[in-house]
Design a protein around this motif. Structure first.
Motif, PDB file in Angstrom:
ATOM      1  N   LEU A 158       0.850  -1.190   0.000  1.00 28.32           N
ATOM      2  CA  LEU A 158       0.000   0.000   0.000  1.00 28.32           C
ATOM      3  C   LEU A 158       0.883   1.235   0.000  1.00 28.32           C
ATOM      4  O   LEU A 158       1.784   1.364   0.826  1.00 28.32           O
ATOM      5  N   ILE A 159       0.612   2.160  -0.936  1.00 23.22           N
ATOM      6  CA  ILE A 159       1.295   3.452  -0.971  1.00 23.22           C
ATOM      7  C   ILE A 159       0.285   4.504  -0.524  1.00 23.22           C
ATOM      8  O   ILE A 159      -0.740   4.707  -1.176  1.00 23.22           O
ATOM      9  N   ILE A 160       0.557   5.162   0.595  1.00 21.08           N
ATOM     10  CA  ILE A 160      -0.374   6.181   1.086  1.00 21.08           C
ATOM     11  C   ILE A 160       0.094   7.558   0.636  1.00 21.08           C
ATOM     12  O   ILE A 160       1.286   7.830   0.564  1.00 21.08           O
ATOM     13  N   GLY A 161      -0.876   8.428   0.297  1.00 17.47           N
ATOM     14  CA  GLY A 161      -0.527   9.761  -0.191  1.00 17.47           C
ATOM     15  C   GLY A 161       0.331   9.681  -1.436  1.00 17.47           C
ATOM     16  O   GLY A 161       1.358  10.348  -1.551  1.00 17.47           O
ATOM     17  N   CYS A 162      -0.112   8.874  -2.408  1.00 15.43           N
ATOM     18  CA  CYS A 162       0.727   8.545  -3.576  1.00 15.43           C
ATOM     19  C   CYS A 162       1.038   9.743  -4.459  1.00 15.43           C
ATOM     20  O   CYS A 162       2.086   9.792  -5.100  1.00 15.43           O
ATOM     21  N   GLY A 163       0.150  10.726  -4.496  1.00 22.40           N
ATOM     22  CA  GLY A 163       0.379  11.890  -5.351  1.00 22.40           C
ATOM     23  C   GLY A 163       0.561  11.495  -6.807  1.00 22.40           C
ATOM     24  O   GLY A 163       0.041  10.469  -7.262  1.00 22.40           O
ATOM     25  N   THR A 164       1.324  12.293  -7.543  1.00 24.22           N
ATOM     26  CA  THR A 164       1.597  11.996  -8.955  1.00 24.22           C
ATOM     27  C   THR A 164       3.006  11.449  -9.149  1.00 24.22           C
ATOM     28  O   THR A 164       3.545  11.470 -10.251  1.00 24.22           O
ATOM     29  N   SER A 165       3.571  10.954  -8.088  1.00 22.38           N
ATOM     30  CA  SER A 165       4.914  10.393  -8.139  1.00 22.38           C
ATOM     31  C   SER A 165       4.955   9.130  -8.995  1.00 22.38           C
ATOM     32  O   SER A 165       4.042   8.308  -8.955  1.00 22.38           O
ATOM     33  N   PRO A 166       6.053   8.935  -9.747  1.00 17.94           N
ATOM     34  CA  PRO A 166       6.227   7.680 -10.492  1.00 17.94           C
ATOM     35  C   PRO A 166       6.711   6.528  -9.621  1.00 17.94           C
ATOM     36  O   PRO A 166       6.997   5.442 -10.123  1.00 17.94           O
ATOM     37  N   PHE A 167       6.791   6.734  -8.311  1.00 19.93           N
ATOM     38  CA  PHE A 167       7.325   5.727  -7.394  1.00 19.93           C
ATOM     39  C   PHE A 167       6.636   4.375  -7.574  1.00 19.93           C
ATOM     40  O   PHE A 167       7.304   3.344  -7.712  1.00 19.93           O
ATOM     41  N   SER A 168       5.313   4.357  -7.579  1.00 23.57           N
ATOM     42  CA  SER A 168       4.571   3.098  -7.701  1.00 23.57           C
ATOM     43  C   SER A 168       4.784   2.438  -9.060  1.00 23.57           C
ATOM     44  O   SER A 168       4.884   1.213  -9.157  1.00 23.57           O
ATOM     45  N   ILE A 169       4.836   3.261 -10.092  1.00 26.69           N
ATOM     46  CA  ILE A 169       5.060   2.736 -11.445  1.00 26.69           C
ATOM     47  C   ILE A 169       6.427   2.067 -11.508  1.00 26.69           C
ATOM     48  O   ILE A 169       6.574   0.959 -12.048  1.00 26.69           O
ATOM     49  N   ASP A 170       7.430   2.709 -10.928  1.00 25.37           N
ATOM     50  CA  ASP A 170       8.778   2.142 -10.912  1.00 25.37           C
ATOM     51  C   ASP A 170       8.835   0.875 -10.061  1.00 25.37           C
ATOM     52  O   ASP A 170       9.523  -0.088 -10.412  1.00 25.37           O
TER      53      ASP A 170
END
Length: 197
Positions: free
Chosen positions: A51-63
């Motif tokens: 779970l990623i909380i406060g994901c925003g528009t960061s590419p973190f999850s995509i990466d």
């Protein structure tokens, strides 16, 4: 966006809605990218529920997904951000949800990632209530032996770690290099492991 911002705005959902509406294509990787901290996430396995909380528009999850960790749920309280990310990465799961009021089942996740969300809530008008709510939901939603990964500027470090240590969580602290605006900055990467039953 170069204008001066009252830091209390960071704790306001309306601020983030305005920001994502004004700059819908903005890819803002708060603090650090996945590549900057992946060496500290070697405990991850491809079957982990993350779970990623406060994901925003960061590419973190995509990466993270591209690196072989596809079982991700991303939440953010700002609807505009979630709509944008659903279009940008439809192969991942994105939900509008307030991290201080998470509706997930108990022990649903192996890993919860908080990249600046605790820090943003620190600036909210009712942070003294909201921060304990956030961390109570994180405790509840993590499985025994699960890990809470928190990247923070360190302002609340002692307060944050004290509560978890009192409950027997194992905590590691590592300084990591990242960015703040256009400048280099140092952050603290906390990996907090929930006690096993």
């Amino acid at each position: 966006m170069g204008e001066w911002i009252d830091t209390q705005e960071y704790g306001s959902v309306s601020y983030w809605e305005r920001r994502y509406t004004a700059c819908p294509a903005e890819q803002l990787d708060w603090y650090v990218s996945y590549n900057k901290i992946k060496a500290h996430l070697t405990f991850l396995t491809p079957d982990h529920q993350i779970l990623i909380i406060g994901c925003g528009t960061s590419p973190f999850s995509i990466d993270l997904a591209a690196a072989g960790y596809p079982h991700l749920i991303n939440i953010d309280a700002a609807n505009g951000c979630v709509v944008h990310m659903q279009r940008r990465a439809p192969h991942l799961r994105w939900q509008v949800m307030d991290a201080t009021q998470m509706g997930f089942e108990d022990a649903a996740f192996d890993v919860i990632v908080d990249k600046g969300t605790t820090d943003a809530i620190e600036y909210a008008a009712h942070s003294d209530t909201l921060l304990p709510q956030l961390h109570a939901h994180i405790r509840r939603c993590l499985r025994p032996g699960g890990r809470y990964v928190c990247i923070t500027h360190g302002g609340l470090l002692g307060h944050l770690t004290y509560a978890f240590k009192q409950e027997g969580w194992h905590i590691t602290e590592t300084e990591v290099e990242g960015i703040s605006g256009e400048h280099a900055a140092t952050y603290v990467l906390l990996v907090m492991t929930k006690p096993s039953l």
